[in-house]
Enzyme design. Structure first.
Site, PDB file in Angstrom:
ATOM      1  CG  LEU A  47      -2.184  -0.789   1.235  1.00  0.00           C
ATOM      2  CD1 LEU A  47      -2.817  -0.774   2.625  1.00  0.00           C
ATOM      3  CD2 LEU A  47      -3.166  -0.237   0.215  1.00  0.00           C
ATOM      4  CG  ASP A  48       0.420   4.282  -2.955  1.00  0.00           C
ATOM      5  OD1 ASP A  48       1.226   3.471  -3.441  1.00  0.00           O
ATOM      6  OD2 ASP A  48      -0.472   4.852  -3.624  1.00  0.00           O
ATOM      7  N   PRO A  49       2.519   4.727   1.049  1.00  0.00           N
ATOM      8  CG  PRO A  49       4.744   5.428   1.229  1.00  0.00           C
ATOM      9  CD  PRO A  49       3.727   4.919   0.230  1.00  0.00           C
ATOM     10  CB  ALA A  51      -2.812   3.805   1.041  1.00  0.00           C
ATOM     11  NE  ARG A 182      -0.572   6.143  -6.333  1.00  0.00           N
ATOM     12  CZ  ARG A 182       0.657   5.926  -6.797  1.00  0.00           C
ATOM     13  NH1 ARG A 182       1.447   6.950  -7.063  1.00  0.00           N
ATOM     14  NH2 ARG A 182       1.091   4.696  -7.006  1.00  0.00           N
TER      15      ARG A 182
END
Length: 307
Positions: A47-49, A51, A182
């Site tokens: 997961l993106d930071p 997120a 995104r």
């Protein structure tokens, strides 16, 4: 030189973490591994930071299931800030474009959202973990470089409009593996006639695990610091429950032994399915198998021992 023994417990299972925003998935993985004193651990897709949300962490033999959980469908809640485009597609990036936001209402946005339902090709963003010539794309992006990326086939199963005002909107998105939320948000904002970027991204479900199944790092830390290792272990989900859509096959002693040696067996089942979960004569989970239409089962990913 003698091989150095790996430290940690031989513990197997899956702990579903509610990943906090601001931390990388690998950081969360290492914390969980330390808290459980696990010898082996792996997550099921980054997961993106920015997120937050559902991040299953596999421990021990359950790490053999990581790749299959990575392929599972996912669900997200996401908020888009309109009018501003960033290089990363989220609030952590640098602003690269600003545009006025045209007037629109819920019906206008809903009409646009419906055009994104179904199978489609999506070009991955530069700020992603995909690799180009062995180098992660996000590292190249941070150097100001951009390379051509091949479009990938994805599926958007459902989009629900949760909230909307003149400069932002919030969606619930159910999608296939490989979908970049995104990029989806940017594409939606462009169809509105402006730009946009993600300000909130929360994964609410993956591979049958929901936020209601998740535990926070703070809760795990409190139990570990209190010496409640047994209470910590109670947070582990059984590995055999990780892929509920895969049918179960119960084997007798002879077939269990044959499979454990890496050999195929013949079974009689009412279903015809490529992927199955295997259980031995004691109803212990053995791992994963692949079944052909004529009932031949081959071992796919077997555990070292039934757990």
């Amino acid at each position: 030189m003698a091989r150095r023994n790996k430290k940690g417990r031989d513990i197997t299972g899956i702990v579903v973490i509610d990943k906090p925003s601001g931390h990388s998935s690998n950081h969360v993985l290492q914390q969980v591994k330390r808290l459980f004193d696990a010898r082996k651990a792996g997550h099921t897709g980054s997961l993106d930071p920015l997120a937050s949300g559902v991040l299953p962490i596999c421990l021990g033999e359950a790490t053999k299931l990581s790749g299959y959980l990575l392929d599972a469908d996912k669900e997200y809640a996401v908020t888009c800030k309109l009018g501003i485009t960033t290089d990363s597609g989220d609030a952590d990036g640098e602003v690269i474009d600003e545009r006025p936001v045209p007037e629109f209402d819920d019906a206008d946005l809903q009409q646009i959202l419906e055009t994104f339902i179904g199978e489609q090709d999506q070009v991955p963003p530069m700020f992603s973990a995909l690799k180009y010539q062995g180098q992660p794309l996000y590292k190249l992006a941070r150097q100001g470089k951009e390379v051509e990326r091949k479009a990938r086939r994805i599926s958007i199963y459902a989009i629900e409009l949760l909230d909307c005002n003149q400069d932002s909107f919030t969606l619930s998105v159910r999608c296939s593996k490989g979908t970049y939320i995104r990029t989806l948000v940017e594409d939606i904002s462009h169809k509105l006639g402006t730009g946009g970027h993600v300000t909130m991204l929360r994964r609410t479900r993956v591979a049958g695990y929901a936020l209601s199944d998740a535990v926070s790092l703070e809760q795990l830390t409190e139990r570990r610091e209190a010496g409640e290792l047994e209470a910590l272990d109670e947070q582990l989900e059984a590995a055999e429950n990780a892929l509920p859509d895969w049918p179960m096959i119960n084997l007798d002693e002879a077939d269990s032994k044959t499979l454990s040696f890496g050999q195929a067996i013949q079974v009689e089942q009412d279903f015809k399915c490529a992927n199955v979960r295997l259980f031995d004569q004691h109803e212990k989970f053995m791992g994963l198998g692949e079944m052909s239409p004529d009932g031949v089962v081959k071992p796919k990913r077997l555990f070292v021992a039934a757990v």
